[in-house]
Design an enzyme around this catalytic site. Structure first.
Site, mmCIF file in Angstrom:
data_model
loop_
_atom_site.group_PDB
_atom_site.id
_atom_site.type_symbol
_atom_site.label_atom_id
_atom_site.label_comp_id
_atom_site.label_asym_id
_atom_site.label_seq_id
_atom_site.Cartn_x
_atom_site.Cartn_y
_atom_site.Cartn_z
ATOM 1 N N ASP A 141 0.857 -1.103 0.019
ATOM 2 C CA ASP A 141 -0.038 0.008 0.018
ATOM 3 C C ASP A 141 0.889 1.191 0.088
ATOM 4 O O ASP A 141 1.514 1.436 0.797
ATOM 5 C CB ASP A 141 -0.955 -0.029 1.098
ATOM 6 C CG ASP A 141 -1.820 1.387 1.106
ATOM 7 O OD1 ASP A 141 -2.593 1.450 0.311
ATOM 8 O OD2 ASP A 141 -1.528 2.160 2.241
ATOM 9 N N GLU A 163 -1.446 -1.316 -5.766
ATOM 10 C CA GLU A 163 -2.570 -0.594 -6.200
ATOM 11 C C GLU A 163 -2.613 0.502 -7.538
ATOM 12 O O GLU A 163 -1.448 1.164 -7.686
ATOM 13 C CB GLU A 163 -3.425 0.216 -5.042
ATOM 14 C CG GLU A 163 -4.787 0.651 -5.285
ATOM 15 C CD GLU A 163 -5.132 1.443 -4.070
ATOM 16 O OE1 GLU A 163 -6.339 1.754 -4.278
ATOM 17 O OE2 GLU A 163 -4.413 1.582 -3.081
ATOM 18 N N ASP A 193 -3.102 1.512 6.910
ATOM 19 C CA ASP A 193 -2.324 1.125 5.810
ATOM 20 C C ASP A 193 -2.017 -0.308 5.765
ATOM 21 O O ASP A 193 -2.071 -0.941 4.654
ATOM 22 C CB ASP A 193 -1.089 1.778 5.837
ATOM 23 C CG ASP A 193 -1.214 3.253 5.872
ATOM 24 O OD1 ASP A 193 -2.112 3.883 5.384
ATOM 25 O OD2 ASP A 193 -0.424 4.003 6.487
#
Length: 270
Positions: A48, A132, A214
């Site tokens: 992340d 991502e 996170d």
């Protein structure tokens, strides 16, 4: 040039460039393909990326990042004001411009060094890496996040991760940017309606699990990436050759051994 070449082979070309007040000679050598080092294959990991920390792994590891632009912002502003006060065409202006250029080069080198160390460590340890698909182009519109996101170098992180994973025969899974990784509970799957950026820890109302924002997002990214890898989408998806496709739209990025590779640029000071 007195320094011996690091590679044996036929010299194809030499490119001379200048960064601030330093000159570099980039030598292109035609060599045989070096044997590829396999990843340690410690399993799969979700990554992340954020503004406060460079990367948070699903294993709980946190990489804060150097944030060189933020750390040297006061000095950058002082040198910029000093440059603007100098008369155009004067030698003092040329000296001030060179001092500012050296500081910009130092900021870029610090950021590049941190990204290379982190991406090399991830590709060496893990065979499958899930990240991502962040909308980096849209972040400059947000005045609260623009400087922090730019200081992290998210786009460069993804580029390095893809070609280094390809060199080691690994996989890089890119999760849809609209996937609610931060709002979803990694334990029960409950999705929160709202999750402001100021909330760093939250408790799921369904199962009562307390999450770090996170770490929870990294675990959800890992689960979604592995699900897409084992699903029907994986068999029909084409490998993305180290960023050669447009990354604007959400897509499934599979980096295999057959993907084209980008070699790291090696500069030789002269």
């Amino acid at each position: 040039m007195r320094e011996p070449l690091r590679f044996t082979g036929k010299i194809m070309s030499v490119t001379v460039s200048r960064v601030a007040d330093r000159w570099f000679a980039s030598v292109t050598v035609d060599t045989e393909d070096a044997p590829r080092c396999r990843a340690e294959n410690q399993g799969a990991v979700g990554v992340d990326l954020g503004a406060s920390t460079l990367a948070t792994l699903s294993t709980g590891e946190v990489f804060a990042g150097p944030k060189p632009h933020t750390a040297l912002l006061k000095r950058l502003r002082r040198l910029s004001r000093s440059l603007s006060r100098k008369s155009k065409g004067s030698r003092n202006r040329a000296k001030a411009r060179m001092r500012l250029a050296r500081l910009h080069a130092r900021i870029a080198n610090i950021r590049r060094d941190a990204l290379h160390k982190l991406t090399a460590s991830l590709t060496r340890r893990f065979h499958t890496i899930c990240i991502e698909d962040l909308h980096v182009r849209g972040t400059p519109r947000n005045r609260h996040l623009a400087r922090s996101i730019a200081d992290m170098g998210v786009t460069e992180f993804r580029r390095q991760l893809q070609y280094k994973a390809a060199m080691r025969g690994g996989w890089v899974m890119v999760v849809d940017r609209f996937y609610p990784s931060s709002k979803r509970c990694s334990a029960c799957g409950h999705v929160m309606e709202e999750m402001p950026l100021s909330v760093r820890r939250w408790t799921c109302p369904e199962c009562g699990t307390t999450h770090d924002r996170d770490v929870n997002a990294a675990r959800n990214i890992l689960a979604n990436g592995l699900a897409r890898l084992s699903g029907p989408t994986a068999s029909s998806a084409e490998p993305e050759a180290c960023g050669e496709k447009d990354s604007g739209a959400p897509s499934l990025c599979l980096v295999r051994e057959t993907a084209s590779m980008k070699q790291e640029v090696r500069f030789v000071p002269v």
